[in-house]
Design an enzyme around this catalytic site. Structure first.
Site, PDB file in Angstrom:
ATOM      1  N   TYR A 116       0.800  -1.218   0.000  1.00 28.35           N
ATOM      2  CA  TYR A 116       0.000   0.000   0.000  1.00 28.35           C
ATOM      3  C   TYR A 116       0.839   1.278   0.000  1.00 28.35           C
ATOM      4  O   TYR A 116       0.287   2.366  -0.145  1.00 28.35           O
ATOM      5  CB  TYR A 116      -0.924   0.035   1.234  1.00 28.35           C
ATOM      6  N   THR A 117       2.112   1.164   0.211  1.00 25.37           N
ATOM      7  CA  THR A 117       2.965   2.357   0.332  1.00 25.37           C
ATOM      8  C   THR A 117       3.913   2.478  -0.847  1.00 25.37           C
ATOM      9  O   THR A 117       4.226   1.489  -1.521  1.00 25.37           O
ATOM     10  CB  THR A 117       3.782   2.306   1.634  1.00 25.37           C
TER      11      THR A 117
END
Length: 737
Positions: A116-117
């Site tokens: 997600y990053t």
């Protein structure tokens, strides 16, 4: 075939190999670039992926996969943890990675999963990697021999001290706090100019660590120098706060910055737990009003709570004050672990920069020689252009024919044969001649640089100054952590446990019996005294405070309220508590306050100003504070609450002088307050010229202009009392009440 081996030797050998591997490959950073292998591999992998500050972000899962697959086969969690920490501006002073997404926060929340990053290199990483493609460092094979990785990064700035490091190895550990970049670069510049600079001189520039979360360092200059000299020790770090004044005399404490590596969420939980367990009885509530900046609001139980006691209890029981351990244990040459001092770490970085400069200059020199060789061949081709074209058109092996006819090298002929037709212009020949001239000049400069060590240091100094100027233009380049040495007397917390703080009244009788009563509204006639005894001193304080006693012999004693009997009987003899045989000699009994000062004075008119903190004594025999001459004795002590001192002698002479004329001492003989022939000091009072409510001042002076009549210098005789007071036979200011 089975091979027998002694188990002791086998274990020793294998454990030693494990220890060396842990020290070199996991726990201790390299002093040259300040990085551990995992950090270095992350930055190198991102450099290979060309994730520069101006590039787009890439998924962290892609970066972690690249690092794990090519350079660091130790699991994705360890790699991702190291990556996210370098992106947290509350964990590192100068983030090496820019993150996009949830990378955790100061509350203690974990980063989101790597899928997600996204991340890319920061502007600081560019300076760590600069020169990597110029043969500035050595490379080694990766774990599977499928590629190469750098042994150390070029590192344009002293990253080891700038961002710090921590790690636990086998039998050793390291803990290096972050520092301010501008200070480090200036200290390096000083070392270049003055190689014999001492750690004391360097610490004038590097005044202490500079944490990304700010705070206040409480250690003295001498303690900081000691840590930097020995390479071991600790720094005391305290939260930064301010007091907000509210309506109706209320107030609240606001925490603006918390100590380094303290999680805000856990800190609030700890304070709330202590409040519920009545360990912080002075605190009513705590709440988090933080947005982008930290703001913790702590409400006192009441507006009458002493701010100092509230702060000291918070510092004692919570992480609003912490100790940051320091252990400058590093791989000084990439191999050998050593506990180094500040000067050694900076010098190691400078030596590394010199080696980088030499290697880059040598690499550039080789490229110049290579280019000059090509230019020489191309210029010869321009002179014999028609012949070379003819050879190329007619010969079966034009390369060999050109080498044989013109005596050129194979490298030069390759450059000629690769020449495009549109480059065969007169203008290009002129450009080559100009380039050759410029390269010859640059070559001479590089040769002079490589032969002259002083030129090398001059070049390094220039680089440092350029870097400092560049970093000063960045956000948060200024020092974030204040260095405010705390006085030694402030370092002791209240001796009483403030878990149940409440007001207390202490009474000392004429015959030396002492007793405490709960509350400040106790009626005088309710004090229990033996027949023939009377009240000598009454002191009002809180249970968490200490009592100070001053005797006529010039000694001071500290007294804890836990030592006193409460609400029962007539009390107990004070001489059994504080170790003085003559209790009737006590001339002062008052509560201890850190910030207060007092004027202590003797019968012969001598005295000086003293901090209340200097009166505290940790032993039963007390502390000698007034060195008396024969026949002299201490008369009393007055808290300094005004600007002027009134001294009254037994000869009824009165003198007024400024408090500023009094010296501030920890102990001593004192200075003359008033001069006497046969008289003695009778009484002293401290007041302000603008005092309007003091009933004693009103009765002494009927008009303001009369005060100037008695104004003088310390040590003078003074002038007679007003006639109205002489008629009343006043010998003590309290007689006027």
């Amino acid at each position: 075939m089975d091979q027998k081996q002694d188990i002791t030797n086998a274990l020793e050998t294998r454990y030693l190999l494990y220890a060396v591997s842990t020290i070199m490959d996991r726990a201790l950073p390299d002093a040259r670039d300040g990085l551990k292998p995992v950090h270095r591999r992350i930055l190198y992998a991102m450099n290979q992926l060309r994730l520069y500050p101006q590039s787009n972000f890439r998924k962290c899962s892609k970066i972690v996969g690249e690092v794990m697959g090519n350079y660091h086969p130790h699991g994705d969690k360890a790699i991702y943890d190291a990556l996210t920490r370098f992106a947290q501006d509350f964990s590192v002073r100068y983030p090496l990675i820019e993150g996009q997404g949830n990378f955790g926060n100061i509350d203690g929340d974990n980063p989101a999963a790597q899928r997600y990053t996204e991340a890319r290199l920061s502007k600081y990483s560019v300076d760590l990697l600069e020169g990597l493609d110029e043969d500035s460092v050595d490379f080694k094979e990766t774990y599977d021999s499928s590629g190469n990785e750098p042994i150390v990064l070029p590192a344009s700035f002293p990253h080891l001290l700038a961002n710090g490091a921590s790690g636990i190895a086998v039998g050793m550990a390291t803990s290096i706090p972050p520092h301010n970049m501008a200070e480090l670069l200036q200290a390096c510049t000083l070392l270049v100019d003055q190689p014999d600079s001492t750690i004391q001189q360097l610490s004038e520039i590097v005044i202490g660590p500079d944490f990304p979360t700010g705070g206040i360092i409480l250690d003295s200059k001498e303690e900081v120098i000691k840590v930097y000299t020995e390479g071991k020790g600790s720094f005391r770090l305290r939260a930064k706060h301010h007091i907000e004044v509210l309506k109706h005399g209320n107030w609240q404490l606001v925490i603006d910055e918390i100590p380094y590596q303290v999680q805000k969420g856990k800190l609030i939980e700890k304070i709330a737990d202590l409040i519920s367990r009545r360990k912080l009885s002075l605190v009513q509530n705590v709440r988090d009003e933080s947005a982008e900046e930290i703001r913790l609001v702590i409400e006192p139980k009441s507006r009458n709570v002493i701010k100092e006691n509230l702060l000291l209890s918070l510092y004692q029981f919570t992480d609003l004050e912490t100790k940051i351990s320091v252990n400058l244990n590093v791989l000084i040459d990439g191999i050998s672990p050593k506990v180094s001092n500040l000067r050694e770490l900076l010098q190691t970085f400078l030596d590394h920069r010199r080696e980088i400069l030499i290697r880059k200059s040598t690499y550039r020199l080789k490229n110049i020689d290579r280019r000059l060789e090509i230019i020489e061949g191309l210029l010869q081709a321009y002179v014999n252009l028609d012949r070379i074209i003819s050879i190329i058109r007619e010969e079966d092996d034009p390369k060999a024919s050109i080498i044989e006819e013109f005596g050129l090298s194979e490298f030069q002929v390759e450059a000629i044969l690769n020449l495009r037709l549109r480059a065969l212009r007169r203008l290009d020949e002129e450009l080559l001649s100009n380039e050759q001239e410029e390269l010859m000049k640059e070559r001479q400069v590089l040769e002079d640089l490589l032969e002259d060590q002083s030129q090398q240091w001059k070049s390094i100094k220039s680089e440092l100054m350029v870097l400092k100027k560049k970093f000063m233009n960045y956000e948060f380049s200024e020092r974030l952590t204040l260095v405010e040495p705390e006085k030694e007397s402030y370092r002791k917390y209240p001796d009483n446990d403030p878990t149940d703080d409440y007001p207390v009244t202490v009474v000392l009788s004429e015959n030396g019996w002492i007793r405490s009563y709960r509350g400040h509204t106790v009626e005088t006639n309710s004090f229990r005294l033996r027949d023939g005894d009377g009240i000598k001193f009454v002191a009002q304080l809180l249970r968490s405070q200490q009592l100070l006693c001053i005797t006529s012999e010039g000694r001071s004693f500290s007294l804890s309220l836990d030592q006193l009997k409460k609400d029962k009987g007539y009390g107990e003899p004070l001489n059994l508590i504080i170790g003085t045989g003559n209790v009737t000699s006590i001339v002062g009994l008052f509560p201890f306050h850190h910030e207060c000062k007092g004027l202590i004075y003797s019968k012969k008119g001598l005295g000086f100003t003293i901090d209340f903190s200097s009166l505290k004594s940790s032993i039963k025999a007390g502390k000698k504070i007034f060195e008396l001459t024969d026949g002299d004795q201490v008369v009393g002590i007055q808290e300094i609450t005004g600007d002027y001192v009134i001294v009254l002698s037994t000869a009824l002479k009165m003198l007024i002088f400024s408090v500023k004329e009094l010296p501030l001492l920890k102990k001593g003989k004192g200075v003359r307050l008033q001069r006497y022939n046969e008289a003695e000091l009778s009484d002293i009072m401290i007041f302000s010229l603008d005092e309007k409510t003091n009933p004693i001042i009103k009765k002494i002076f009927t008009k303001n202009e009369e005060i100037s009549y008695w104004l003088g210098k310390r040590g003078q005789v003074g002038k007679m009392l007003p006639k109205k007071l002489i008629r009343k036979k006043i010998t003590n200011f309290k007689d006027l009440l």
